[in-house]
Structures are given as structure tokens and as C-alpha cells.
Design a protein around this motif. Structure first.
Motif, PDB file in Angstrom:
ATOM      1  N   PHE A   2     -12.578   4.063  -1.515  1.00 58.76           N
ATOM      2  CA  PHE A   2     -13.849   3.769  -0.851  1.00 58.76           C
ATOM      3  C   PHE A   2     -13.635   3.576   0.655  1.00 58.76           C
ATOM      4  CE2 PHE A   2     -17.165   0.790   0.554  1.00 58.76           C
ATOM      5  CZ  PHE A   2     -18.301   1.490   0.155  1.00 58.76           C
ATOM      6  N   LEU A   3     -12.571   2.846   1.024  1.00 60.25           N
ATOM      7  CA  LEU A   3     -12.274   2.627   2.449  1.00 60.25           C
ATOM      8  C   LEU A   3     -11.952   3.939   3.159  1.00 60.25           C
ATOM      9  CD1 LEU A   3     -10.122  -0.592   2.061  1.00 60.25           C
ATOM     10  CD2 LEU A   3     -12.312  -0.454   3.225  1.00 60.25           C
ATOM     11  N   GLU A  31     -14.081   5.824   6.321  1.00 59.49           N
ATOM     12  CA  GLU A  31     -13.460   6.350   7.541  1.00 59.49           C
ATOM     13  C   GLU A  31     -13.958   7.761   7.825  1.00 59.49           C
ATOM     14  OE1 GLU A  31      -9.181   6.275   7.470  1.00 59.49           O
ATOM     15  OE2 GLU A  31      -9.103   8.005   8.801  1.00 59.49           O
ATOM     16  N   ARG A  32     -14.026   8.599   6.763  1.00 54.15           N
ATOM     17  CA  ARG A  32     -14.504   9.977   6.954  1.00 54.15           C
ATOM     18  C   ARG A  32     -15.983  10.008   7.311  1.00 54.15           C
ATOM     19  NH1 ARG A  32     -10.971  10.787   2.472  1.00 54.15           N
ATOM     20  NH2 ARG A  32     -12.702  10.523   1.028  1.00 54.15           N
ATOM     21  N   THR A  33     -16.780   9.152   6.671  1.00 65.10           N
ATOM     22  CA  THR A  33     -18.231   9.153   6.896  1.00 65.10           C
ATOM     23  C   THR A  33     -18.581   8.748   8.320  1.00 65.10           C
ATOM     24  OG1 THR A  33     -18.621   8.607   4.570  1.00 65.10           O
ATOM     25  CG2 THR A  33     -20.440   8.227   6.096  1.00 65.10           C
ATOM     26  N   LEU A  34     -17.901   7.710   8.825  1.00 65.37           N
ATOM     27  CA  LEU A  34     -18.207   7.218  10.174  1.00 65.37           C
ATOM     28  C   LEU A  34     -17.594   8.090  11.259  1.00 65.37           C
ATOM     29  CD1 LEU A  34     -17.775   3.386   9.588  1.00 65.37           C
ATOM     30  CD2 LEU A  34     -19.902   4.674   9.728  1.00 65.37           C
ATOM     31  N   GLY A  35     -16.587   8.881  10.904  1.00 61.94           N
ATOM     32  CA  GLY A  35     -16.015   9.827  11.858  1.00 61.94           C
ATOM     33  C   GLY A  35     -15.450   9.196  13.104  1.00 61.94           C
ATOM     34  N   THR A  67      -3.270  -2.819   6.896  1.00 66.54           N
ATOM     35  CA  THR A  67      -3.858  -3.796   5.974  1.00 66.54           C
ATOM     36  C   THR A  67      -4.348  -3.111   4.710  1.00 66.54           C
ATOM     37  OG1 THR A  67      -4.550  -5.122   7.866  1.00 66.54           O
ATOM     38  CG2 THR A  67      -5.575  -5.618   5.761  1.00 66.54           C
ATOM     39  N   THR A  68      -4.968  -1.929   4.871  1.00 68.22           N
ATOM     40  CA  THR A  68      -5.469  -1.180   3.720  1.00 68.22           C
ATOM     41  C   THR A  68      -4.315  -0.753   2.819  1.00 68.22           C
ATOM     42  OG1 THR A  68      -7.265  -0.343   5.104  1.00 68.22           O
ATOM     43  CG2 THR A  68      -6.883   0.788   3.032  1.00 68.22           C
ATOM     44  N   GLU A  69      -3.221  -0.288   3.427  1.00 70.95           N
ATOM     45  CA  GLU A  69      -2.062   0.123   2.646  1.00 70.95           C
ATOM     46  C   GLU A  69      -1.440  -1.058   1.920  1.00 70.95           C
ATOM     47  OE1 GLU A  69       0.302   1.945   5.617  1.00 70.95           O
ATOM     48  OE2 GLU A  69      -0.679   3.914   5.442  1.00 70.95           O
ATOM     49  N   GLN A  70      -1.505  -2.248   2.551  1.00 72.87           N
ATOM     50  CA  GLN A  70      -0.972  -3.446   1.896  1.00 72.87           C
ATOM     51  C   GLN A  70      -1.740  -3.752   0.615  1.00 72.87           C
ATOM     52  OE1 GLN A  70      -1.063  -6.379   5.103  1.00 72.87           O
ATOM     53  NE2 GLN A  70       1.166  -6.461   5.052  1.00 72.87           N
ATOM     54  N   LEU A  71      -3.070  -3.504   0.628  1.00 81.67           N
ATOM     55  CA  LEU A  71      -3.868  -3.714  -0.576  1.00 81.67           C
ATOM     56  C   LEU A  71      -3.368  -2.818  -1.701  1.00 81.67           C
ATOM     57  CD1 LEU A  71      -7.631  -4.032   0.454  1.00 81.67           C
ATOM     58  CD2 LEU A  71      -6.261  -5.675  -0.804  1.00 81.67           C
ATOM     59  N   ALA A  72      -3.121  -1.531  -1.351  1.00 82.76           N
ATOM     60  CA  ALA A  72      -2.649  -0.595  -2.368  1.00 82.76           C
ATOM     61  C   ALA A  72      -1.257  -0.965  -2.847  1.00 82.76           C
ATOM     62  CB  ALA A  72      -2.665   0.820  -1.806  1.00 82.76           C
ATOM     63  N   ASP A  73      -0.394  -1.428  -1.908  1.00 79.43           N
ATOM     64  CA  ASP A  73       0.979  -1.759  -2.254  1.00 79.43           C
ATOM     65  C   ASP A  73       1.053  -3.050  -3.069  1.00 79.43           C
ATOM     66  OD1 ASP A  73       3.828  -1.153  -1.947  1.00 79.43           O
ATOM     67  OD2 ASP A  73       3.889  -3.032  -0.822  1.00 79.43           O
TER      68      ASP A  73
END
Length: 525
Positions: A8-9, A13-17, A296-302
Motif C-alpha cells: 500500500f505504501l 508513492e506511485r500515485t502521488l508521483g 522506515t518502510t523497509e524496517q516494517l517489512a524486515d
């Protein structure tokens, strides 16, 4: 569920460009947020009239259902220039910790996009006011159209070369630990340069120290010129124009144009380069914000992977503890029976003693695994770090063939830890260092106060270094380069250091050696 949030995150990122898609992407993004978290409505409250300037709404969803008593949750919206406002989600629901983290990450992405959108709008206004910017507007806007740090650097260099009509360009940024200027990006990019300048050194250092523009049309006649840079890079510098890069009223670096093509530098070039520097600062600031957000986003996945591995190891430790505990009891019973036997077999007695010894060793290892993952009341006490390092050295496998160099600062504050466990952390790292040096070489121990007030400990060897394929996962469980190792030692070291509020990292070069760096917060009464 973490995978859903991570995807979703990325979709946001793609939507807001990166700010270019805000006009159409913001309403779509907020509607998706409402659907994802099953809330009634969402609102963006900003400290500045950004939405009005962009002609965008601030409220989304069904506000007819919202009253003064409707429950809500908030997340701060930040950008490169600080606090912009708040994202508010209205609805009666229970929020998990992971959901709240995702909401905060969404707010950060909105901050980057909204701030970029205002920069784009301001740039359009400038292009209508200044004729010469009208000519170069696409190049300057292109510098802000990416949030990838290396891509931003390349676009700044390309814009500088094209707009200034110079042979080469470079950006040097401050290293905040040393205060030195470090070459961040340059043309041609295929040249591998590692250039550092001390504060005030060279033309670039002078620009940063005094915050002024430098126009030098004959560098050979300028006393500030550093010819060693040309020698190292294989350049033939004839002229330079350099201006400071300023972000949030702080000089963060310098941008240079080198060798004006068929002309000399003048004030019009300086005006143009100052404009490029202004938008470079915005691009660098946004890219750094994005990199922090991405981390921070990658930390969530990790986190999902790390949690799963920790549970697996702890469950395994629990089963080993039960099984080996039973073996230990049986061995103790056999030892008692042998004591009661008039003429016990010496071989049988040695076998039972070996079983007991191995059982005790295994149970000790299990206790260490558990100790690295949980704190008990009274575990945290003020500890003298240097004393703990010296105790570890005393019990380590470091022998006379290893040269030990100590670099201990005076006045090191105590840290909060369990003395025995902290000694075990240092002991493990020192033994590893001794093993990779094959019992000879230099072991360097450092303890000092970092600029941010933390206590920094470094344990360095000059062994063969960590192989490239192991370096990124050296702190994962079951990863080892030893034929007889379990691969749990560094994993337990990392768990305990983080458990007491610290951090650990490693830098290693194959053939030259390894440095383990630990930072711990000072003890607070």
C-alpha cells in the motif's frame, strides 16, 4: 498483513508521483486510506495554506457522520523544512501498533509530496517572472522530479553543465561528524574519486566557511586553489565558479561549475548557479527525507522476518532446555548410583561426567539465548564500560602474540546494562577477532564519547575481513563462517545490545580487517 501495508505504501508513492501527481493523486490516496483502515473520514490540517494554493480539498469521506465526540487518531505531517501539519482519521476502531506506524508513514509520504507540489508551483511562478528562468525551467524542475538520491545527484550535475555551459561540475557536502567536505557527485561520473577537504581548504572550503560565491577565472593565480585535486582526478582546471548550498539556513555544501566553455564566468553565471544551488538543496533535502522514509518502510517489512526467526530460535531453545534438562537429571542419578557402587567402572564414571559437563554447557547456552531477549527486574544497573572491556579481555582467547592497542577517553559515562551480559558481548567480539587473526595481529579497542552524547565502543581486528556474501546477514541467526559454529553468537550480541537501547554495526574490508561498532546510551538515574 505487513505485506499488505508495504504494498500500500509503495502504491501511494506511485500515485502521488513525488509531488507531481498531487492534484489527482491526493483525493485518490485519502479515499484508499479510508477504505484500508475502515474509517469514516480523513482530514489534512496544515500550518500553511498549501492546499488552498494548490486548489485541493482538505476533507475526504463522509463528514456528515462526524461529530465532536467521534474518536480519531492523528499523525504528524512533516517535510524537509519541518512540521507541516496533521493527518486525522475519524472512526470508532481499535488501532494496532503496526497500523499506527503505517499511518505515520503515510503522513510522512504526504508531507514529501505536498512540499514538492508547492515547490513545483513556486517554480512555475518564478518562470513567469524571470525571463531567463523561463528558458531553463524544464531543467530545474527535472532536478526535483525524482526522490532517488543518486538520480537527484545526476540530474543536478546534468542541469549545472547544461545551464552554465561548463565542461565539468561537482557537489561537495559536509560530513557532520568530521566537518570535512566530501565529494558527493561529479562529472564525469565514471571517474572514481574520494576527495575530502578540511574546513576552509581550497576554493570550495572557502565558499562553505564564508558563505560567499567564488568566481575564479584563472585558478593558477588564486592562493585558495588546491592543485592536488587536479592531480588526483586527472583534470585540467582553468576556471571555477562555486556557490554555497543552503538548506534551512544552514550551509550543507557547495556546488561548482568548472571550465566555462569559450567564455569566462561573470555575475549572470553566479545568479544562475545560486538558483541551481537553491533547487539542489530542495532536491537533496527531499531525497534524504525519502531515503529515511524508505528505510522506515523497509524496517516494517524486515520486522516480520526478524520476529519469525527470533521465535524460531527461542522455541528451539525451549525444546533443547527441556530435553537436555532431562538428560542432566538422568546423568546426576547415574552419578549417584555409581557413588553407591563398591567398585564402579572408571570408564563409566568418565562417561557420566562428560554427559553432565556437556549438559551444563548446553543449558548455559540456552540461558544466554534467553538472556539476550528478555530483561528481568534489576538487570539494568550503571556499568563502567572500560572496566567491562578489560574484564572481557582478561577472559578472552587473546594471547601474547596479539598486539592490543587501547584508545580510551577519560570521563566516559556509565551505561545501563547487566555487567555479566555486557562482558559476554565484548568477550564474544574479542574472541571472534582473535580467531580471524589466527592468534596474531593487532586488536584495537576504542571507547569514546560520541558527538550525540552516546558511548561508542569499537572492537577492530586486522584479519581477513568478512566475506561479501555474509556481510549483510552477519547478525542473522545460523549465519557463520566457522565450520564448527552454530551462528548464534552475533545474533545474541545484537539482540542484547538493542535490548538495552543500543545499536551495533559492522564495517569490513576483505583482506584488511573488521570493525564492530557499538553505541550505548549513557546511564540516567
Amino acid at each position: 498483513m505487513l505485506d499488505t501495508y508495504f504494498n500500500f505504501l509503495q502504491n501511494i508513492e506511485r500515485t502521488l508521483g513525488g509531488g507531481r501527481g498531487v492534484k489527482y493523486g491526493l483525493p485518490s490516496t485519502l479515499q484508499k486510506v479510508i477504505a484500508l483502515f475502515r474509517v469514516d473520514a480523513a482530514e489534512i490540517r496544515l500550518n500553511q495554506p498549501i492546499l488552498a494554493e494548490l486548489r485541493l480539498p482538505s476533507q475526504f469521506g463522509d463528514f456528515n457522520r462526524i461529530t465532536s465526540e467521534t474518536p480519531y487518531t492523528e499523525a504528524v505531517i512533516t517535510g524537509a523544512e519541518g512540521h507541516l501539519g496533521t493527518l486525522v482519521l475519524y472512526g470508532s476502531r481499535q488501532w494496532s501498533d503496526n497500523e499506527l506506524r503505517v499511518v505515520h508513514l503515510i503522513a510522512q509520504q504526504l508531507g514529501v509530496a505536498l512540499e514538492n507540489a508547492t515547490y513545483f508551483a513556486q517554480m512555475k511562478l518564478k518562470t513567469s517572472e524571470l525571463k531567463w528562468i523561463d528558458k531553463f525551467g524544464d531543467s530545474l524542475l527535472n532536478m526535483l522530479s525524482s526522490l532517488q538520491i543518486q538520480e537527484v545527484a545526476g540530474r543536478i550535475m546534468s542541469a549545472t553543465k547544461d545551464l552554465l555551459e561548463v565542461e565539468e561540475a561537482s557537489i561537495m557536502l559536509k560530513d557532520y561528524e568530521s566537518g570535512d567536505l566530501m565529494l558527493w557527485s561529479h562529472t564525469p561520473p565514471e571517474k572514481d574519486l574520494s576527495i575530502r577537504l578540511k574546513p576552509g581548504q581550497g576554493i570550495a572550503g572557502w565558499v562553505v566557511e564564508y558563505g560567499k560565491t567564488a568566481i575564479v577565472n584563472d585558478v593558477k593565480k588564486d592562493p585558495r586553489w588546491e592543485p592536488a585535486i587536479d592531480e588526483k582526478g586527472g583534470f585540467d582546471t582553468r576556471s571555477i565558479i562555486a556557490v554555497p548550498i543552503i538548506l534551512d539556513d544552514e550551509i550543507i555544501g557547495v556546488i561548482e561549475g568548472i571550465n566555462k566553455v569559450n567564455d569566462i564566468f561573470d555575475e549572470s553565471d553566479a545568479q544562475l548557479l545560486r538558483t541551481i544551488a537553491k533547487w539542489s538543496a530542495i532536491g537533496v533535502g527531499n531525497a534524504n527525507t525519502y531515503e529515511a522514509l524508505k528505510h522506515t518502510t523497509e524496517q516494517l517489512a524486515d520486522a516480520k522476518k526478524q520476529t519469525a526467526m527470533a521465535h524460531m530460535v527461542l522455541n528451539l531453545a525451549h525444546k533443547i532446555n527441556n530435553s537436555v534438562g532431562a538428560v542432566r537429571v538422568w546423568a546426576m542419578e547415574m552419578a549417584d548410583e555409581l557413588k553407591a557402587t563398591p567398585h564402579p567402572s572408571m570408564e563409566m564414571r568418565l562417561m557420566v561426567e562428560n554427559v553432565l559437563h556437556n549438559a551444563e554447557e548446553t543449558l548455559l547456552m540456552v540461558r544466554r539465548i534467553r538472556g539476550a531477549t528478555e530483561l528481568r527486574p534489576g538487570d539494568i544497573r550503571p556499568i563502567e564500560v572500560i572496566e567491562a572491556m578489560e574484564t572481557a579481555l582478561q577472559f578472552s582467547r587473546v594471547d601474547a602474540a596479539v598486539k592490543v592497542e587501547r584508545h580510551y577517553e577519560d570521563g566516559i559515562p556509565r551505561v545501563g546494562a547487566d555487567a555479566e551480559r555486557l562482558v559476554e558481548v565484548f568477550l564474544h567480539l574479542m574472541n571472534n577477532a582473535t580467531d580471524v587473526m589466527n592468534g596474531r595481529g593487532t586488536l584495537t579497542l576504542t571507547c569514546r564519547r560520541a558527538q550525540n552524547g552516546t558511548v561508542e565502543i569499537m572492537i577492530q581486528d586486522d584479519g581477513q575481513g568478512i566475506p561479501d556474501h555474509l556481510r549483510s546477514k552477519i547478525f542473522d541467526p545460523f549465519v557463520t563462517s566457522k565450520s564448527d559454529g552454530l551462528g548464534l553468537g552475533l545474533w545474541m550480541v545484537k539482540l542484547y545490545v538493542e535490548l538495552i537501547g543500543g545499536k551495533i554495526s559492522v564495517t569490513s574490508t576483505v583482506g584488511k580487517g573488521t570493525i564492530f561498532r557499538i553505541t550505548l546510551p549513557p546511564w540516567e538515574k
